[in-house]
Design a protein around this motif. Structure first.
Motif, mmCIF file in Angstrom:
data_model
loop_
_atom_site.group_PDB
_atom_site.id
_atom_site.type_symbol
_atom_site.label_atom_id
_atom_site.label_comp_id
_atom_site.label_asym_id
_atom_site.label_seq_id
_atom_site.Cartn_x
_atom_site.Cartn_y
_atom_site.Cartn_z
ATOM 1 N N LEU A 34 0.834 -1.186 -0.051
ATOM 2 C CA LEU A 34 -0.076 -0.085 0.060
ATOM 3 C C LEU A 34 0.894 1.315 0.024
ATOM 4 O O LEU A 34 1.590 1.722 0.918
ATOM 5 C CB LEU A 34 -0.841 0.195 1.138
ATOM 6 N N PRO A 35 0.831 2.019 -1.068
ATOM 7 C CA PRO A 35 1.328 3.436 -0.947
ATOM 8 C C PRO A 35 0.940 4.148 -0.009
ATOM 9 O O PRO A 35 -0.305 4.307 0.258
ATOM 10 C CB PRO A 35 1.170 3.916 -2.790
ATOM 11 N N ASP A 36 1.551 5.302 0.427
ATOM 12 C CA ASP A 36 1.268 6.228 1.409
ATOM 13 C C ASP A 36 0.460 7.372 0.916
ATOM 14 O O ASP A 36 0.593 7.832 -0.574
ATOM 15 C CB ASP A 36 2.403 6.809 2.150
ATOM 16 N N GLY A 37 -0.483 7.800 1.596
ATOM 17 C CA GLY A 37 -1.275 9.011 1.272
ATOM 18 C C GLY A 37 -2.101 8.679 -0.062
ATOM 19 O O GLY A 37 -2.433 9.711 -0.988
ATOM 20 N N ILE A 38 -2.660 7.752 -0.194
ATOM 21 C CA ILE A 38 -3.676 7.447 -1.473
ATOM 22 C C ILE A 38 -5.036 7.026 -1.148
ATOM 23 O O ILE A 38 -5.089 6.287 -0.048
ATOM 24 C CB ILE A 38 -2.877 6.281 -2.181
ATOM 25 N N THR A 40 -8.483 5.218 -0.694
ATOM 26 C CA THR A 40 -8.758 3.543 -0.779
ATOM 27 C C THR A 40 -9.453 3.365 -2.211
ATOM 28 O O THR A 40 -8.859 2.247 -2.645
ATOM 29 C CB THR A 40 -9.898 3.442 0.175
ATOM 30 N N GLU A 41 -10.099 3.930 -2.810
ATOM 31 C CA GLU A 41 -10.649 3.770 -4.237
ATOM 32 C C GLU A 41 -9.595 3.772 -5.290
ATOM 33 O O GLU A 41 -9.378 2.861 -6.078
ATOM 34 C CB GLU A 41 -11.827 4.770 -4.693
ATOM 35 N N GLN A 42 -8.704 4.484 -5.122
ATOM 36 C CA GLN A 42 -7.669 4.689 -6.212
ATOM 37 C C GLN A 42 -6.620 3.386 -5.825
ATOM 38 O O GLN A 42 -6.116 3.072 -6.671
ATOM 39 C CB GLN A 42 -6.696 5.917 -5.885
ATOM 40 N N ALA A 43 -6.449 3.237 -4.430
ATOM 41 C CA ALA A 43 -5.538 1.918 -4.216
ATOM 42 C C ALA A 43 -6.089 0.812 -4.698
ATOM 43 O O ALA A 43 -5.189 -0.041 -5.111
ATOM 44 C CB ALA A 43 -5.227 1.800 -2.579
ATOM 45 N N MET A 44 -7.394 0.622 -4.538
ATOM 46 C CA MET A 44 -8.035 -0.668 -5.051
ATOM 47 C C MET A 44 -7.785 -1.002 -6.427
ATOM 48 O O MET A 44 -7.548 -2.043 -6.974
ATOM 49 C CB MET A 44 -9.653 -0.753 -4.757
#
Length: 139
Positions: A34-38, A40-44
């Motif tokens: 998991l990248p920092d400061g992203i 949740t929708e974009q991380a998925m």
């Protein structure tokens, strides 16, 4: 080869342990990735497209198949592959569910999810059964 009796309790425990393993491995993989400061929708969206995360997930699945084979052979009362066969079929059905839930994964990954769990589990069980038979002969 498939002459042992089915042990429903062993199969249930093995599948339950597999699902617990998958849950923990998934959480660990995503937390490490998991990248920092992203958001949740974009991380998925990124997680679904990240090839490195998909490969790590497949390696975790391989370890899960080996775990299933080890549990279904080692904790069984008899030497045989019948319990592993049933567990491998469950893993294949889980792979089909993975294809359904993640249709955007690469085609090769989709084939791997469905075609590899059963052969890997049976191969590992065969190796473990042969080791068990050898140890029973020497004892």
């Amino acid at each position: 080869m498939f002459n042992n009796k089915l042990d429903i309790k062993l199969i249930s425990v093995t599948i339950a342990v597999f699902f617990i393993y998958v849950l923990i491995a998934g959480i660990v993989l995503v937390q490490l990735w998991l990248p920092d400061g992203i958001a949740t929708e974009q991380a998925m969206i990124l997680a679904e497209q990240d090839l490195g995360l998909q490969i790590q997930s497949m390696l975790a699945g391989l370890i899960g198949c080996l775990l299933v084979a080890a549990m279904s052979v080692r904790f069984g009362k008899e030497v045989g592959y019948k319990n592993t066969l049933v567990c491998g079929v469950f893993l294949t059905l889980y792979g089909i569910l993975g294809v359904y839930l993640h249709p955007q994964h690469a085609l090769w990954a989709q084939f791997m999810k469905v075609l590899t769990p059963l052969p890997i589990s049976l191969l590992a069980a065969m190796l473990l059964c042969n080791m068990r038979k050898d140890s029973l002969k020497t004892a």
